[in-house]
Motif scaffolding. Structure first.
Motif, PDB file in Angstrom:
ATOM      1  N   ILE A 178       7.999   5.575  12.578  1.00  0.00           N
ATOM      2  CA  ILE A 178       7.219   5.914  11.395  1.00  0.00           C
ATOM      3  C   ILE A 178       6.741   4.699  10.616  1.00  0.00           C
ATOM      4  O   ILE A 178       5.698   4.735   9.950  1.00  0.00           O
ATOM      5  N   ASN A 179       7.473   3.580  10.669  1.00  0.00           N
ATOM      6  CA  ASN A 179       7.067   2.414   9.892  1.00  0.00           C
ATOM      7  C   ASN A 179       5.745   1.803  10.359  1.00  0.00           C
ATOM      8  O   ASN A 179       5.158   0.997   9.647  1.00  0.00           O
ATOM      9  N   ALA A 180       5.289   2.197  11.526  1.00  0.00           N
ATOM     10  CA  ALA A 180       3.977   1.739  12.000  1.00  0.00           C
ATOM     11  C   ALA A 180       2.845   2.547  11.369  1.00  0.00           C
ATOM     12  O   ALA A 180       1.675   2.203  11.517  1.00  0.00           O
ATOM     13  N   TYR A 181       3.188   3.607  10.642  1.00  0.00           N
ATOM     14  CA  TYR A 181       2.186   4.501  10.068  1.00  0.00           C
ATOM     15  C   TYR A 181       2.292   4.594   8.545  1.00  0.00           C
ATOM     16  O   TYR A 181       1.846   5.562   7.945  1.00  0.00           O
ATOM     17  N   LEU A 182       2.870   3.585   7.898  1.00  0.00           N
ATOM     18  CA  LEU A 182       3.159   3.679   6.471  1.00  0.00           C
ATOM     19  C   LEU A 182       1.903   3.824   5.611  1.00  0.00           C
ATOM     20  O   LEU A 182       1.908   4.549   4.614  1.00  0.00           O
ATOM     21  N   GLU A 183       0.832   3.144   5.968  1.00  0.00           N
ATOM     22  CA  GLU A 183      -0.393   3.223   5.161  1.00  0.00           C
ATOM     23  C   GLU A 183      -0.964   4.647   5.198  1.00  0.00           C
ATOM     24  O   GLU A 183      -1.304   5.219   4.158  1.00  0.00           O
ATOM     25  N   GLU A 184      -1.048   5.214   6.377  1.00  0.00           N
ATOM     26  CA  GLU A 184      -1.559   6.576   6.509  1.00  0.00           C
ATOM     27  C   GLU A 184      -0.600   7.577   5.880  1.00  0.00           C
ATOM     28  O   GLU A 184      -1.021   8.544   5.237  1.00  0.00           O
ATOM     29  N   LEU A 185       0.699   7.332   6.033  1.00  0.00           N
ATOM     30  CA  LEU A 185       1.701   8.210   5.436  1.00  0.00           C
ATOM     31  C   LEU A 185       1.609   8.180   3.914  1.00  0.00           C
ATOM     32  O   LEU A 185       1.746   9.217   3.254  1.00  0.00           O
ATOM     33  N   SER A 186       1.359   7.007   3.345  1.00  0.00           N
ATOM     34  CA  SER A 186       1.237   6.871   1.887  1.00  0.00           C
ATOM     35  C   SER A 186       0.085   7.723   1.359  1.00  0.00           C
ATOM     36  O   SER A 186       0.220   8.407   0.332  1.00  0.00           O
ATOM     37  N   LEU A 187      -1.054   7.680   2.038  1.00  0.00           N
ATOM     38  CA  LEU A 187      -2.204   8.488   1.616  1.00  0.00           C
ATOM     39  C   LEU A 187      -1.892   9.980   1.728  1.00  0.00           C
ATOM     40  O   LEU A 187      -2.269  10.781   0.861  1.00  0.00           O
ATOM     41  N   HIS A 188      -1.216  10.348   2.795  1.00  0.00           N
ATOM     42  CA  HIS A 188      -0.846  11.759   3.004  1.00  0.00           C
ATOM     43  C   HIS A 188       0.079  12.241   1.896  1.00  0.00           C
ATOM     44  O   HIS A 188      -0.108  13.340   1.340  1.00  0.00           O
ATOM     45  N   MET A 189       1.057  11.417   1.529  1.00  0.00           N
ATOM     46  CA  MET A 189       2.027  11.816   0.518  1.00  0.00           C
ATOM     47  C   MET A 189       1.401  11.849  -0.873  1.00  0.00           C
ATOM     48  O   MET A 189       1.738  12.709  -1.696  1.00  0.00           O
ATOM     49  N   ARG A 190       0.482  10.928  -1.153  1.00  0.00           N
ATOM     50  CA  ARG A 190      -0.207  10.964  -2.444  1.00  0.00           C
ATOM     51  C   ARG A 190      -0.988  12.272  -2.605  1.00  0.00           C
ATOM     52  O   ARG A 190      -0.976  12.900  -3.672  1.00  0.00           O
ATOM     53  N   GLU A 191      -1.646  12.687  -1.536  1.00  0.00           N
ATOM     54  CA  GLU A 191      -2.414  13.933  -1.573  1.00  0.00           C
ATOM     55  C   GLU A 191      -1.512  15.134  -1.846  1.00  0.00           C
ATOM     56  O   GLU A 191      -1.886  16.056  -2.576  1.00  0.00           O
ATOM     57  N   LYS A 192      -0.302  15.117  -1.292  1.00  0.00           N
ATOM     58  CA  LYS A 192       0.622  16.237  -1.466  1.00  0.00           C
ATOM     59  C   LYS A 192       1.285  16.234  -2.842  1.00  0.00           C
ATOM     60  O   LYS A 192       1.596  17.287  -3.393  1.00  0.00           O
ATOM     61  N   ILE A 193       1.527  15.033  -3.413  1.00  0.00           N
ATOM     62  CA  ILE A 193       2.283  14.916  -4.656  1.00  0.00           C
ATOM     63  C   ILE A 193       1.379  14.988  -5.884  1.00  0.00           C
ATOM     64  O   ILE A 193       1.809  15.446  -6.952  1.00  0.00           O
ATOM     65  N   SER A 194       0.118  14.562  -5.767  1.00  0.00           N
ATOM     66  CA  SER A 194      -0.791  14.486  -6.919  1.00  0.00           C
ATOM     67  C   SER A 194      -0.859  15.766  -7.745  1.00  0.00           C
ATOM     68  O   SER A 194      -0.835  15.707  -8.982  1.00  0.00           O
ATOM     69  N   PRO A 195      -0.959  16.963  -7.142  1.00  0.00           N
ATOM     70  CA  PRO A 195      -1.071  18.175  -7.964  1.00  0.00           C
ATOM     71  C   PRO A 195       0.090  18.381  -8.928  1.00  0.00           C
ATOM     72  O   PRO A 195      -0.101  18.951 -10.005  1.00  0.00           O
ATOM     73  N   SER A 196       1.286  17.916  -8.565  1.00  0.00           N
ATOM     74  CA  SER A 196       2.439  18.076  -9.448  1.00  0.00           C
ATOM     75  C   SER A 196       2.292  17.239 -10.711  1.00  0.00           C
ATOM     76  O   SER A 196       2.800  17.611 -11.777  1.00  0.00           O
ATOM     77  N   PHE A 197       1.617  16.093 -10.623  1.00  0.00           N
ATOM     78  CA  PHE A 197       1.361  15.257 -11.793  1.00  0.00           C
ATOM     79  C   PHE A 197       0.150  15.776 -12.570  1.00  0.00           C
ATOM     80  O   PHE A 197       0.148  15.768 -13.805  1.00  0.00           O
TER      81      PHE A 197
END
Length: 273
Positions: A178-197
């Motif tokens: 997974i550490n080879a995909y951290l940049e893409e994972l970060s964007l994915h997680m931001r998209e999922k978490i943003s609505p809660s904020f």
């Protein structure tokens, strides 16, 4: 209590919302709102007049909602009571996050549940002062970074686990890769978490995953790494594409081999190594 003539921010650094401690105001008083701030007047729990950065005279012209509600007269100095809130709208880009304990995630490629830890940082900005104060701050005298972490820790930790799982399953990526995909994972997680904020008037400016790690001494991790090491060894030597002749015991390629090139025995009945 004395009537206040100048109302300005006097909170400390790292504060997102601060309530001016005195509610005894008067028309003609000055309201000073610093750069990257907004001020909001409240009366009887209702959000009324909003002020961007600048200097204002609190009169019927500059606070039409409050003046209309209280039927304040024009001109002169008339005492009135109201709450003044200052909201910091500057960017905060160094909020740290991390898993306090390992979370169990099923590896989508190998089907093994593996405990993992993750950490990173995110940035926020107050996008809607009224929504923040009404839905989150409430009766507290201030709201700072510590409160932000306290209120959202449970939310973002749940979203982190769900986002990690959904990403790994969708991409068919092993946890150990997974550490080879951290940049893409970060964007994915931001998209999922943003609505809660967003629900509380907070914009999630960015969300970074800096590392995802697994405990080396965990039994499931050792088992998976051992299996991967054996598979890598077989791939290197071509183990899965060769057979052993049952007669002369020499190793020969599988593809197209009907007879052993060394002893001539038929390989129609053969055992793979």
């Amino acid at each position: 209590m004395a009537i206040i003539d100048v109302v300005k921010y006097n909170g400390g650094p790292g504060v997102y919302a601060w309530k001016y401690p005195n509610e005894n105001l008067s028309t003609g008083a000055q309201l000073i709102v610093n750069e990257s701030q907004e001020a909001l007047l409240f009366k009887d729990g209702m959000a009324l007049d909003l002020y961007p950065s600048g200097r204002y005279v609190l009169d019927t012209e500059n606070m039409p909602l409050l003046a209309g509600m209280m039927k304040l007269p024009f001109g002169g100095k008339t005492p009135f009571s109201a709450e003044v809130w200052f909201v910091n709208k500057a960017y905060t880009l160094d909020v740290k996050w991390g898993t306090s304990s390992p979370i169990q995630i099923q590896d989508p490629r190998y089907g093994i549940f593996i405990p993992l830890r993750s950490y990173g940082q995110f940035g926020v900005r107050i996008a809607d002062s009224k929504k923040l104060l009404v839905k989150l701050v409430g009766a507290m005298p201030l709201f700072d970074k510590e409160h932000l972490m306290q209120y959202f820790r449970g939310i973002y930790m749940t979203r982190v686990k769900d986002s990690l799982s959904s990403y790994l399953i969708h991409k068919r990526v092993s946890i150990l890769e997974i550490n080879a995909y951290l940049e893409e994972l970060s964007l994915h997680m931001r998209e999922k978490i943003s609505p809660s904020f967003d629900e509380f008037g907070i914009e999630l400016v960015h969300f970074y995953v800096n590392d995802v790690s697994v405990p080396e001494d965990d039994q499931a991790v050792r088992k998976l790494k051992s299996a991967l090491a054996r598979k890598a060894e077989m791939d290197i030597i071509g183990y899965d594409s060769r057979i052993t002749c049952p007669s002369c015991e020499k190793t020969i390629p599988v593809e197209g081999a009907r007879f052993c090139p060394y002893c001539g025995r038929s390989l129609e009945e053969r055992d793979l190594v």
